[in-house]
Enzyme design. Structure first.
Site, PDB file in Angstrom:
ATOM      1  N   SER A  53       7.636  36.861  36.298  1.00  8.49           N
ATOM      2  CA  SER A  53       8.986  36.281  36.675  1.00  8.49           C
ATOM      3  C   SER A  53      10.090  36.859  35.732  1.00  8.49           C
ATOM      4  O   SER A  53       9.742  36.866  34.418  1.00  8.49           O
ATOM      5  CB  SER A  53       8.912  34.580  36.431  1.00  8.49           C
ATOM      6  OG  SER A  53      10.178  34.171  36.517  1.00  8.49           O
ATOM      7  N   HIS A  62      51.801  25.667  48.462  1.00  5.96           N
ATOM      8  CA  HIS A  62      51.182  26.772  47.651  1.00  5.96           C
ATOM      9  C   HIS A  62      49.898  25.816  46.955  1.00  5.96           C
ATOM     10  O   HIS A  62      48.819  26.301  46.896  1.00  5.96           O
ATOM     11  CB  HIS A  62      52.103  27.121  46.698  1.00  5.96           C
ATOM     12  CG  HIS A  62      51.349  28.193  45.562  1.00  5.96           C
ATOM     13  ND1 HIS A  62      50.793  27.564  44.249  1.00  5.96           N
ATOM     14  CD2 HIS A  62      50.835  29.598  45.755  1.00  5.96           C
ATOM     15  CE1 HIS A  62      50.359  28.646  43.761  1.00  5.96           C
ATOM     16  NE2 HIS A  62      50.260  29.721  44.692  1.00  5.96           N
ATOM     17  N   GLY A  72      50.743  34.498  48.674  1.00  7.44           N
ATOM     18  CA  GLY A  72      52.001  34.227  47.556  1.00  7.44           C
ATOM     19  C   GLY A  72      51.479  34.983  46.526  1.00  7.44           C
ATOM     20  O   GLY A  72      52.438  34.927  45.341  1.00  7.44           O
ATOM     21  N   TYR A  95      10.604  35.538  45.407  1.00 14.86           N
ATOM     22  CA  TYR A  95      11.751  34.252  45.161  1.00 14.86           C
ATOM     23  C   TYR A  95      12.519  34.515  44.153  1.00 14.86           C
ATOM     24  O   TYR A  95      12.641  35.218  43.038  1.00 14.86           O
ATOM     25  CB  TYR A  95      10.680  33.018  44.939  1.00 14.86           C
ATOM     26  CG  TYR A  95       9.866  32.901  43.448  1.00 14.86           C
ATOM     27  CD1 TYR A  95      10.920  32.372  42.549  1.00 14.86           C
ATOM     28  CD2 TYR A  95       8.842  33.192  43.310  1.00 14.86           C
ATOM     29  CE1 TYR A  95      10.049  32.445  41.077  1.00 14.86           C
ATOM     30  CE2 TYR A  95       8.095  33.428  42.164  1.00 14.86           C
ATOM     31  CZ  TYR A  95       9.062  32.964  40.996  1.00 14.86           C
ATOM     32  OH  TYR A  95       8.238  32.742  39.833  1.00 14.86           O
ATOM     33  N   MET A 124      51.898  38.386  46.070  1.00 20.42           N
ATOM     34  CA  MET A 124      52.919  39.580  46.055  1.00 20.42           C
ATOM     35  C   MET A 124      54.164  39.345  46.576  1.00 20.42           C
ATOM     36  O   MET A 124      54.456  38.225  47.262  1.00 20.42           O
ATOM     37  CB  MET A 124      52.169  40.822  46.503  1.00 20.42           C
ATOM     38  CG  MET A 124      50.989  41.340  45.839  1.00 20.42           C
ATOM     39  SD  MET A 124      50.381  42.718  46.414  1.00 20.42           S
ATOM     40  CE  MET A 124      49.768  42.064  47.822  1.00 20.42           C
ATOM     41  N   ARG A 177      57.481  42.837  53.675  1.00 21.35           N
ATOM     42  CA  ARG A 177      56.206  41.956  53.341  1.00 21.35           C
ATOM     43  C   ARG A 177      55.109  43.095  52.933  1.00 21.35           C
ATOM     44  O   ARG A 177      54.987  43.605  53.233  1.00 21.35           O
ATOM     45  CB  ARG A 177      55.770  40.913  54.159  1.00 21.35           C
ATOM     46  CG  ARG A 177      56.757  39.999  54.785  1.00 21.35           C
ATOM     47  CD  ARG A 177      56.363  39.249  55.935  1.00 21.35           C
ATOM     48  NE  ARG A 177      57.240  38.574  56.676  1.00 21.35           N
ATOM     49  CZ  ARG A 177      57.719  37.299  56.691  1.00 21.35           C
ATOM     50  NH1 ARG A 177      56.833  36.434  55.730  1.00 21.35           N
ATOM     51  NH2 ARG A 177      58.482  36.771  57.379  1.00 21.35           N
ATOM     52  N   CYS A 216      13.752  34.135  37.341  1.00 25.74           N
ATOM     53  CA  CYS A 216      14.578  32.657  36.730  1.00 25.74           C
ATOM     54  C   CYS A 216      15.510  32.848  35.892  1.00 25.74           C
ATOM     55  O   CYS A 216      15.744  31.793  35.321  1.00 25.74           O
ATOM     56  CB  CYS A 216      12.903  32.109  36.432  1.00 25.74           C
ATOM     57  SG  CYS A 216      12.474  32.769  34.733  1.00 25.74           S
ATOM     58  N   LYS A 240      47.581  41.746  57.282  1.00 27.11           N
ATOM     59  CA  LYS A 240      48.597  41.232  58.040  1.00 27.11           C
ATOM     60  C   LYS A 240      49.161  42.264  58.870  1.00 27.11           C
ATOM     61  O   LYS A 240      49.481  42.357  60.034  1.00 27.11           O
ATOM     62  CB  LYS A 240      50.102  41.110  57.002  1.00 27.11           C
ATOM     63  CG  LYS A 240      51.195  40.388  57.672  1.00 27.11           C
ATOM     64  CD  LYS A 240      52.215  39.990  56.698  1.00 27.11           C
ATOM     65  CE  LYS A 240      51.565  38.983  55.737  1.00 27.11           C
ATOM     66  NZ  LYS A 240      52.725  38.475  54.786  1.00 27.11           N
ATOM     67  N   ARG A 274      45.962  35.054  60.685  1.00 27.71           N
ATOM     68  CA  ARG A 274      44.630  35.717  59.900  1.00 27.71           C
ATOM     69  C   ARG A 274      43.715  34.640  60.117  1.00 27.71           C
ATOM     70  O   ARG A 274      44.074  33.426  60.267  1.00 27.71           O
ATOM     71  CB  ARG A 274      45.187  35.953  58.409  1.00 27.71           C
ATOM     72  CG  ARG A 274      45.596  34.554  57.967  1.00 27.71           C
ATOM     73  CD  ARG A 274      46.148  35.086  56.554  1.00 27.71           C
ATOM     74  NE  ARG A 274      46.852  33.817  56.002  1.00 27.71           N
ATOM     75  CZ  ARG A 274      47.774  33.911  54.873  1.00 27.71           C
ATOM     76  NH1 ARG A 274      47.956  35.022  54.488  1.00 27.71           N
ATOM     77  NH2 ARG A 274      48.341  32.824  54.609  1.00 27.71           N
TER      78      ARG A 274
HETATM   79  C1  PEP Z   1      15.518  34.184  30.701  1.00 29.02           C
HETATM   80  O1  PEP Z   1      15.547  34.889  29.575  1.00 29.02           O
HETATM   81  O2  PEP Z   1      15.930  34.777  31.587  1.00 29.02           O
HETATM   82  C2  PEP Z   1      14.843  32.951  30.673  1.00 29.02           C
HETATM   83  C3  PEP Z   1      15.048  32.359  32.009  1.00 29.02           C
HETATM   84  O3  PEP Z   1      14.568  32.283  29.625  1.00 29.02           O
HETATM   85  P1  PEP Z   1      15.286  31.515  28.694  1.00 29.02           P
HETATM   86  O4  PEP Z   1      16.792  31.374  29.346  1.00 29.02           O
HETATM   87  O5  PEP Z   1      14.918  29.989  28.494  1.00 29.02           O
HETATM   88  O6  PEP Z   1      15.348  32.286  27.414  1.00 29.02           O
END
Ligand code: PEP
Ligand code: MG
Length: 874
Positions: free
Chosen positions: A763, A454, A101, A850, A103, A92, A830, A22, A336
């Site tokens: 992975s 709000h 809102g 990935y 503070m 303020r 993953c 502000k 802002r």
């Molecule tokens: C993991 O362990 O991150 C994974 C992807 O396998 P799961 O969650 O099936 O154990």
């Protein structure tokens, strides 16, 4: 010596970390010549020093404040406590990152028994002066002296009632003087001292209260929710007051330079004639649409529009502006970057790029990946809506569809949510105290307040559906009842809210998947061009695969085959396989599972086409598939024709003390290689058949879970390779394929150079890797992680956002070791972290190929990967 106090002339918009958002913007507006009431800012450094020095203002800071105050008096020509021309200021808070809102604010500071006469003389409006005085005592009493606000409300309402008045504006000077005397008596009774009359004393007390409010409960929750570090501190802005409540040529309003709900390039806002700012935000009076300002004050409307254009062009972003008109003169009180829904964020970013205001990269940086979640979730099924009558109509304050059980306060909403219910929070109007209840709810319904109340602002920020200002319902919070016409709804009744139309329905309405706009596609295509990391999905059936492709997944990073085992028609065969006494019986059971598995894989390959698909062989402990209660075991014994006692014994044998560290993952294949043989056979046969059918080359990626050593992988991989060779020989056909492993046991990460000898890809299973690195059971951590976060032992839950310093170090090291052995090794993640923007940025920085996440998070990951690439290039 360090500067702690800055006049608005000294600052600019780049000084947010010192002046707060502000303060920096007030300085910037002053710099570009806009009409800003003059003032100064006490820096965030002063706040931090206040805390370092045990909540004491040091003398040099006090001196600097008094010095700026003298300048303020000189510039305004007014004097603190003057009976002719008194200076009044607002105090303020102003955090580095906006915390609406959360503070404290004190207005009209400087009023006392003399100054009120001065204000009356100055304005020729005694009623206004005494009304300002009573508002000031109330606000100061609440915020600084911590006397509950309702104690003041009771006094005010009693005087109002005793005189038979309907509206607050009916109270005249003498009534207000009576209120003031009673307010003062309340202060003396509650605090044991008189209300402070010296404006300088008032000022210092208010500044300390603002610093203290940095650590009030709601500010702390807001910071946790928004990842705002507690070290930032807050600045305090002292600004000369302007009054929107000086009659019909005065007013106040809040406006956005574009529509923050849908992003349209139109002014969006509200104003009230003869009112102060708080009246708009708190939703106490229902304000008018900003367009109506054109009729009410045509010249002001033009000037405001021009100023809004200047601000938007200057900041190159949609602005959220507060303004006040004092007797025909416009003042800007705040600007802002405006909070907006995901839909609006995308439209504004795309429009601003197309009109040459920002470039593509900036457009991508304007949309928070997490925000996309709002667009990717269901809305009400239109057909079901058409056949349902609304029970009430409110304002469409924040889009989305929500359906749940009604609760009337934050505490009940949180408790109901913790019991596993979906909750709708219903309030007359919300205040920052309701924040936890709002977090716990699917949607919020209020009977009062406008589009900038709000409830509306906070819900939009959270991406929650909200219907505000629904005056057709009457909410009795103490009796926990909603009255609509002749009907009533109580705690635990179902309501459905449509945040896109503002309609409220009784009962539960089915929802449908969202449609994504052209602007969304445009922005995502820019993100796809910029990002270097691929985005895959975790999917284990054709349906999820199709959703993943629709959301832009470039492959499947994890197909968990065990999910297929749970389906009704297969589970008996799975159980037969598990309880088999010998290899022969097990093979027979597996043989009957083969066709099911093959069909599963064919379905997935069909959806995915030539996109890569990583299929993980069986992972969980076998006992997860078995029945547990005597009743279930008895049923199974009849179903699969195995003696009950024998079955009981086998179930018992399969029990483990620590199943997560037990007989699971590739360890299953060391003892029962035939399980992986069957799965490999199903994968290869399915890939060959779909490749032929569709005339494409499917290259399956077979993934072995829970490897801890190179030898273990070598052993299991041989089983897989031998099976593949056998399938090729049987069919007289071959295809390409690859075999890799998950890295989810710390030892595998530590020896990744050896493991890579046998793996074409890694992975990172960061769910298990986090579990085993921390030694926190994934299934039990929920019981204590909360305390870890509260006590700040941990900043974030490591199962949600990757612990970059520990687990991340293993991921980075394993990637480097893997590449040393096999430079072209493919690297992905993953675990759940594959859909978390912060973890995605980390994966980008360490060079993973990935990330893989749930289908609904794919767009979030695509955008997060693009933003990571942009940030990294800078
Ligand atoms: C993991 O362990 O991150 C994974 C992807 O396998 P799961 O969650 O099936 O154990
Ligand atoms: Mg795992």
């Amino acid at each position: 010596m360090k500067q702690y106090v800055f006049s608005f002339k000294d600052g600019n918009k780049e000084m947010k970390s010192i002046l707060g958002g502000k303060g920096a913007n007030l300085a910037e507006m002053t710099k570009i010549g806009l009409p800003v009431p003059y003032g100064f800012t006490i820096s965030t450094d002063a706040c931090n020093r206040y805390y370092d020095e045990n909540k004491k203002m040091s003398d040099d800071i006090i001196e600097a404040i008094y010095k700026e105050l003298a300048v303020l008096e000189e510039i305004s020509g007014k004097k603190f406590g003057d009976t002719n021309n008194p200076l009044l200021v607002s105090v303020r808070s102003g955090a580095v990152v906006s915390m609406p809102g959360m503070m404290d604010t004190v207005l009209n500071l400087g009023l006392n028994d003399e100054a009120v006469i001065g204000l009356a003389n100055l304005t020729g409006n005694e009623r206004f002066a005494y009304d300002s005085y009573r508002r000031f005592i109330q606000m100061f009493g609440d915020v600084v002296l911590e006397i509950p606000k309702h104690s003041f409300d009771i006094i005010f309402d009693r005087v109002k009632e005793a005189n038979g008045f309907e509206s607050d504006v009916d109270l005249q000077k003498e009534h207000l003087m009576e209120v003031i005397e009673k307010y003062k008596a309340l202060v003396l009774k509650e605090k044991g001292f008189d209300f402070p009359v010296d404006p300088k004393e008032q000022l210092m007390m208010a500044v300390e209260a603002v610093f203290d409010s940095w650590n009030n409960a709601r500010a702390i929750i807001y910071r946790q929710l928004n990842d705002i570090p507690s070290e930032y501190g807050t600045a305090v802005n002292i600004q000369s007051m302007v009054f929107g409540n000086m009659g019909d040529t005065s007013g106040t309003g809040v406006a956005f330079t574009r529509n923050p709900v849908n992003g349209k390039d139109e002014m969006f806002g509200e104003f009230l004639i003869n009112a102060q700012g708080e009246d708009v935000v708190a939703g106490i009076r229902t304000p008018k649409h900003i367009d109506e300002l054109k009729d009410a004050m045509p010249e002001i409307f033009d000037e405001f529009n021009k100023t809004a254009d200047i601000l938007e062009a200057h900041y190159k972003d949609m602005q959220d502006i507060e303004f006040t008109v004092e007797r025909g003169k416009l003042f800007m009180l705040q600007t802002r970057n405006g909070k907006r829904t995901a839909e609006a964020a995308i439209k504004i970013a795309v429009d601003m790029y197309e009109s040459g205001i920002i470039d593509q990269k900036e457009a991508i940086m304007r949309v928070e990946p997490e925000q996309l979640d709002q667009l990717l979730h269901p809305t009400f099924d239109q057909k079901a809506l058409d056949s349902t009558d609304k029970i009430a109509q409110g304002l469409p304050a924040s889009p989305g569809a929500a359906c749940g059980l009604v609760y009337f306060n934050s505490e009940d909403a949180v408790a109901a949510k913790n019991d596993g219910n979906k909750v709708i929070l219903v309030r007359m109007e919300t205040s920052p105290e309701d924040i936890e209840g709002m977090i716990a709810s699917e949607g919020i319904l209020t009977s009062r307040g406008g589009m900038t109340s709000h409830a509306a602002v906070v819900a939009r920020g959270m991406g929650k559906c909200c219907v505000a200002g629904c005056s057709e319902i009457r909410v009795d919070e103490s009796r926990k009842t909603i009255f609509v016409g002749n009907d009533t709804y109580g705690e635990g009744d179902y309501l459905s809210l449509d945040g896109n139309t503002g309609k409220v329905y009784s009962g539960q309405i089915p929802t449908i998947e969202p449609e994504l706009s052209g602007d969304f596609e445009k922005l995502m295509s820019w993100a796809d061009e910029i990002r270097t990391m691929k985005v895959r999905a975790n999917a284990d059936n054709p349906n999820d695969s199709a959703v993943a492709v629709k959301f832009g997944a470039e492959g499947i990073g994890l197909c968990r085959t065990e999910h297929m085992f749970f389906e009704e028609e297969r589970i008996p065969a799975v159980r037969k396989m598990i309880v088999a006494k010998n290899l022969e019986d097990r093979k027979v059971a597996l043989e009957s599972l083969l066709p099911f598995q093959k069909e599963d894989f064919k379905g997935i390959f069909t959806e995915m086409g030539i996109r890569p698909v990583t299929i993980r062989l069986l992972d969980p402990p076998l006992h997860e598939f078995l029945p547990h209660t005597p009743e279930e075991i008895k049923n199974l014994s009849e179903q699969i024709n195995v003696n009950y006692d024998e079955l009981l014994l086998r179930v018992d044998e399969l029990k483990e003390f620590n199943p997560m560290l037990g007989h699971r993952g590739c360890r299953l294949a060391v003892t029962y290689p035939e399980i992986y043989e069957m799965q490999t056979k199903a994968i290869i046969q399915a890939a060959i058949e779909i490749s032929e059918e569709k005339n494409i080359a499917i290259i399956p990626e077979i993934m072995i879970p829970l490897i801890g050593s190179a030898n273990e992988l070598d052993f299991v991989k041989k089983v897989v390779l031998e099976t593949i060779e056998n399938v090729f020989a049987e069919l007289g056909k071959t295809i390409k394929y690859s075999v890799g492993t998950m890295i989810e046991v710390p030892r595998a990460a530590l020896t990744a150079d050896e493991v890579a000898e046998h793996a074409e890809f890694f992975s990172f299973g960061t769910n298990d890797l986090t579990q085993m690195t921390y030694g926190f059971s994934r299934d039990d951590a929920g019981k204590f992680i909360g305390e870890y976060l509260e006590t700040k032992i941990m900043e974030v839950d490591p199962f949600q956002s990757l612990d970059q310093t520990g687990v991340g170090k293993l991921v980075k090291m394993a990637s480097e070791l893997g590449k040393m052995t096999r430079p072209d090794i493919k690297l992905g993640i993953c675990g759940e972290h594959g859909g978390d923007p912060k973890s995605i940025a980390f994966c980008n920085a360490i060079g993973l190929d990935y990330v893989s996440c749930s289908p609904f998070r794919v767009p979030i990951a695509r955008l997060a990967a693009a933003r990571a690439a942009i940030n990294q290039a800078e």
